[in-house]
Each structure stands twice: as C-alpha cells, then as structure tokens.
Design an enzyme around this catalytic site. Sequence first.
Site, mmCIF file in Angstrom:
data_model
loop_
_atom_site.group_PDB
_atom_site.id
_atom_site.type_symbol
_atom_site.label_atom_id
_atom_site.label_comp_id
_atom_site.label_asym_id
_atom_site.label_seq_id
_atom_site.Cartn_x
_atom_site.Cartn_y
_atom_site.Cartn_z
ATOM 1 N N GLU A 705 67.579 21.968 34.075
ATOM 2 C CA GLU A 705 67.014 22.830 35.115
ATOM 3 C C GLU A 705 67.713 22.647 36.459
ATOM 4 O OE1 GLU A 705 62.358 22.762 34.430
ATOM 5 O OE2 GLU A 705 63.235 20.785 34.079
ATOM 6 N N ASP A 729 63.808 27.712 36.179
ATOM 7 C CA ASP A 729 64.144 26.803 37.273
ATOM 8 C C ASP A 729 65.651 26.693 37.478
ATOM 9 O OD1 ASP A 729 61.867 25.906 38.605
ATOM 10 O OD2 ASP A 729 61.322 24.567 36.974
ATOM 11 N N CYS A 776 64.448 27.637 26.499
ATOM 12 C CA CYS A 776 62.995 27.866 26.479
ATOM 13 C C CYS A 776 62.494 28.654 27.679
ATOM 14 C CB CYS A 776 62.247 26.540 26.387
ATOM 15 S SG CYS A 776 62.554 25.428 27.763
#
Length: 842
Positions: A705, A729, A776
Amino acid sequence: MVGIVIVSHSKPLAESLRDLALEMGQNKARIAAAGGVDDPDNPVGTDAMKILEAIQEVYSDDGVLVFMDMGSAIMSAEMALEFLDETQRENVKLCGASFVEGVVAATALAASGAEMDEIIREAKLALKGKTAQLGEDDSDDEGTGTAEEARESNETAGNADIKEEYTLRNTMGLHARPAAKVVQTVTGRDAEVFIRNITRESDFVSAKSMNSLISLNVQQNDTVQVAYTGTEAEALQELISEMMKSNFGESTAPAPKRTKKASPKKDSRSGMPDDGVLKGISISPGFAIAPVKQYSVTLPDIEEEKQDNPEMELSLLRDALAEAEKEIEEVKQKSSNEIGEVEAAIFDAQILLLKDPELLKKVDARIAEGLTAPYAWRSSLDDVIEMYEQITGDSIISTRVIDLIDVGTRVLEKLTGENFSDIDINEPCILCMNEISPSDAASLNTESVLGICCEKGSDVSHSAIIARSLGIPTVFNLGPALSEIKEDTEVVLNAETGELFTKPDDTLKQQIAKERAHWLEVKEKAHDGRKEQGITANGERIEVLANVGDEHEINQVLDLGAEGVGLFRSEFLFMERTEAPNEDEQFKAYKSAAQSLGKKKPLVIRTLDVGGDKPVSYISIGEEENPFLGQRGIRYCLSEPEMFKEQLRALLRASAFGNLQIMFPMIATAGELRKALNLLEECRAELDEKGLKYNEKIKTGIMIEVPSAVETLDTLLPLIDFVSIGTNDLSQYMMAADRTNPSVGPLTSYYQPAVLRVIERTIRMANEAGKEVSMCGEMARDVKVMPVLLAFGLRKFSMSAAGIPEFKYRLKKIDTESSGLGELAANVLSARSPEEVKEYLS
C-alpha cells in the site's frame, strides 16, 4: 448513593438507556430499568409492579430518582409508590426532566456521590447543552442559568491561583462521555473547577455540571481554559491535565465537517425536454424497451376525526403496529431467500421506525387529546417527514423519508382496513414512479418489471440496494417530467448511462434491443457459471477470491462463486464497542471463518488496520495533523505489542482449523516487518508452552500500500510467503492525494500511469521471486482493467463478492498467451494519462 430508575413504554429503550447511562457513570452508579409489559403480543406499556421492583433494587437511604418517558408511565410510577412504606416513599422522587439527557446527566452526578437535590437540579438542566450547541439556548429560560451566575463563575475563576489551557484533539471534543469523566473527577473534592471555551469566547462554567460543560460546545481543536481553586486544586489539575492531554482516551481522527443545512428545494414542474431524453443517476445497469406504467408513492389522506375512548384507540394502534411488524418480518424473510441476507437486513431499519419513541410519543399525545388513531398516526408521520426533509445536507437521512412512508402506509392499512400500496403488474413494462419504497421494490415481479425509473431517489437508499440485488435496470433522479409520460407510451431505458428516451426512433430501439439481448445473455451465463473455477480461454487457472467484513458473510460469498477469502478485515471485531476483544473472542470468530471455508480454501486475515479513516473510539492514537500519514495499521499494532500479540495468538490458534494466512497492513520498511514476525514467533513459543495447537507452516504476507514497500520489495520478499496489492491506499499514497477528498479524487484513480507502473513492478518482482501475489483493492473486480492485470502476470484476484460471477464469465473470453495481451500491457505502461489508458482498454 442515589439510585436511578428508568421507566419506559419500551423495554429495549429502557435497557439501552440504562446501558448508556452506566457507561457515562463508568459503571459506578446504581441504576435499574423498568420497561414494557410482560405480554408477548403487546409488549409496549408500563407496569407498576416492574417499577416497584426496580425501585427496591436500587433503593438506599440516599434516595431513588425515577425518570419516565411519557403519559401513562407517570401514572404507573405513582402507583408503584403506593406500595412502598411511608419512609421509603419520602425518599423516592419522580423527576420531570428530559428523559434521555436527564438520565445521563443524573447518572454521571449520582456516580460521584452527589446528593438528591443537586442531581435533580442537574437533570432539569439536561437540555442546556443540546440547545446551546444548536444555537437555541436562552439564558432567560427557567433552570438554564442566569447572567448573575455567569458573572459569579467568571469572577471566581478569574481570581483562581491555578489556570491552564488545553487544546482538545479528540474527534468529538468535550461531548457527553468526557464531560461525565470531568464531573466525576471534580465532584466531592474540596475545590472548585471552572472551564471556558476560549475559541468560542464563552463564559466560565462549573465543571461539576455536565450539561454546562456540554453547552460550551467544545469541538475538535478548540482551546479551553481551566481554573482551579481550593485545597485540592493541585491534585485536580494533575488529573484533569492528564485527561485533556490524552484526549480522554479517544480517537483523534478528523471530525466530520459541519455544514449549514440548505433550505429544501421546491418541486417545480420543468416540462419534458424537446428531445424527450431524461437523464438521472444509474442505480442498477442494464437495458429495457417497454411501455410505461405510472405509480405514485405517498401517504394516504386521513380525515381528522374525534373520539372519546383513548384507551381503545391506543389498543388499536398497538395492534396495528404489531401486525405491521409481523408483515415486515415476513417481507424480510422472503427477501432474504430471494436476494440475500445482507440486503434483506435493511428491513430491520423499518422495524425500528415502528418503535421510534419520539414518533410514538407524538401519536400517544394526539390520541390522548381525543383524535382517532389513524389521524394521530398520519399527522405524526407528517411531523417527522417534515423534519427529515429539512436535512438536505445528509443524503442518507433525507432518503429515509421513503422508508417512513412505506412503514406508515402499512400501519394505516391495518388501522383502516383499506389497501393503499399494492403495485400489481403482470405485463412487461417500465415502472415510473415519484419514488419507490423498499417493500414495493422487494415485491416486484422481475419478469414483468423490465426497468424502474424514479423522479427522486439516492444511490444509498434502501430501495436502491434492493433494485441492484434484483438486477432490474434502474435509474433515479430523472426529475418531475417523468410523471408527464402517458401510460403505455413505449420508452427506451439505458441504465448504463442513466438515460430514459421517451421519443425513441426505430434505430435506437434496434440498438438497445441488441444491447439488452447481450446483457441478458451475459447475466444468465455469468450466474450459471459462478461456481465454476476461474479459468481463461486457454485453460490457465486464475484464483477468484472474495473480500469480507466478518465471518457471517462466508456462506454468502461462497454461493456467489468465491474460491476462498483473499481479504478478511479483522477490524469488525474491534468496532462498535467500548474495549478491545480478548484473545478468546477473536479466536472464536477466526475459527468460525476457517471452518466455514475448510482446509483447502484460503482465508487471508489482515491484522488490525486502524487509523486514518478507520478510527476506533477506545483506541487513542494521539494528536495527528494528518492521520493518513500517521499511526496507521502495523505502526499502531507495533506500538501496542500486548494487544497485537493477543490477535496473533488468536490467529495462530484458529489456523489449526483451516487454511488461515496472516497478512500485515501498511508495511513500509523491512524493520517493521521483522518486528511483526518476531512478535509472531513469541506467540508461537507461548502457545507451545501451553500445548495449544496451530499450523506450524502458516503463511504470512503483507499488503502493498506504500510506495516505499515497492521500492524495497527485494528486501521484504525473502521474509514472507505472499504479497497482496491494496490499490485503494496504494493509489492515494502514490499520488499524494487523499482518496476521501472529492476535490482530488481523479488523482487517486488506479488508471493513473504511475499507479499502473508500480503495480506491474510489484507483480513482476513477486513472480520472479517465486512468491504469491494477489490484488484485493477495488481494481481487482474491474473487468475493463482485468486483461492488463493478467498481462502483467497477476493470477489471483480478491474482490467484493457481487462482482465474481461477471468476472469469471469475462475471464473465460481472455487468452493469456495471446500476443495482443502483451501489446496491451506495453501500451498501458507507456501511456501518459488516465484517459489514454482508458482508450487502450476500451
């Protein structure tokens, strides 16, 4: 200690208020609830014997203060007093203060050992904080304090020897809970403490009055001044200073911005556009061609009538409410079977509306004044709807009007015996309405209703959720001109673009008919093949997993075709509570999820990820100017090793029951990862010492991230088994743009060339190192970008389960060995703008 008794017509309301008050009193108060009656069919009411038992439960010589919600509760309380002996009766006082605020204020003071008179006075001031915060405070009102009292407080505080200033950083400022802590700390001490809000230029108020403290309207980042005088002044200064500086142990996430409420817009008929095209917002995609059927949702008119038997009317109302609740439960069950448990749970909100104490209070009062139950119910609904419609700044609240109309109409049907709401459609049509209710949406015949068009509506409404679940092409906010379309006029609906064509020509009809045929084919084939393995046209295996929020979602995602869980958000266990879950609580939840998936399907659980946009009330991260760049995810967990180890032990223990894998969020450096893995090793040793089983070969991984994780991926990969790319993110950190800020939203798009390049690099490096790599974030379910991710080498996708059927269907059409896929990847990586990327993907 003075005892508190709560008397309400509703048992759940009394018990919930007791729990709230106990929390405010830090569980030190003596408080009992006496709500409802013991009649399963008609539980709403008050019982003198229950009230008597509650008084006796908390009775002491210091006295008992009784709070009542409305009407007959007062009579029942007075009757209960008749059963006490004279001595006890003199020590029990019935309080006419505001119900919720009064109870909370009285409990906070009673917990500190204050005397009855002082508690009653504080309870009667209970609305002062609220009215002041709303700008409605009137210092001339009885009981709200006087200018003379303000002068005295200012004079005493001005002469105090000790003064100190603090800036409050906690999200909600000096709200009820921290105010209660201050009151309990100050009360009973040989000292006087006064507080004023410097930022808002307020007068000093006594710190012994919670309502006065709340009336200061201290919000996040406001500065207060505290003045201490008396023999225990220094001791109190130390205690209060610690509270203020630690933010009362609360989150410091940015508070939601307060905006002025706009005046409601009047509904003006604008007329049909010349081209006959109405444009709205797409709620559920798809295409339809059919004649129009017009319906309107509104509360039925009820004539004002008088009655001379209030008890009978109240009985009629209670019966109607009970019947309506039973019907809603039946609708919920039917919806659960047809569209899913999660979507059907929205009907719980309708049941809560039936039990709303403020609404019922209005109805009861009107019946007591001599109005019939149907008119009292209808006119009270008008009051609440008017209040809702004023809240135009909050789309979620304002869209609840349709829920209230839905519930209200159902009750009126029971009261009058008339049928007001059925939509009976048995021929193909496009349903046009002012707005559609959740009940009507859930009851539609999907074979006949080919499309839904509404004048109003929001994409966050309950009706929108149901329409999406049913898969009916739906467009809201088409405007008042929608009602001008004559019945049986053939129209064309393109719910992909949010357009309704009221004057379609033959060419458009042919085009939309073709689009609809293809859309229906894709839907049917995708649904039928949802449980097949994810596989490409050339036979390459692709894992298609689901993101879930708690263990109860597992069966639902499996039914939609999930081949496992690629992201299990463990935060759900920590949210909506007052303290962290212990190891056993976590173990049971993780074990349940693992057992639901079995030994073969993966369950990737992300360790606690709080901070940024995910505050937890009892977790104090401290003052942060920019929480997204602060103590987030793994950073917070490493700062609280004992709490973190509780979670890690629970995860290890649950790993014995399935293919559970542990994933650490927000890893930015190899040092952070090593610390997390070292704590995991300590937990292994502790479980070994206790003889507790776990999977000794459990896999560990990290979320990608943070850009630094990509830059140093070569040092991270040797330490772990897998990586998962969190595109939400990663996009915001790569572009230095807050994804929650709409003004910079386009910058956080995963179509940005810079974001795509770091994603490609991550996938390539992980594959070269022989480590598993998945995605994801929201990007994972985007079927438009799926080919380029496959070209990058991604072979594992985790997404919200609703996207799985179409994803698998589209996957079957792609040949991963095609030269065209490599060319696509090269073009995307050389693109200079998001627009250019989208052109390549179109």
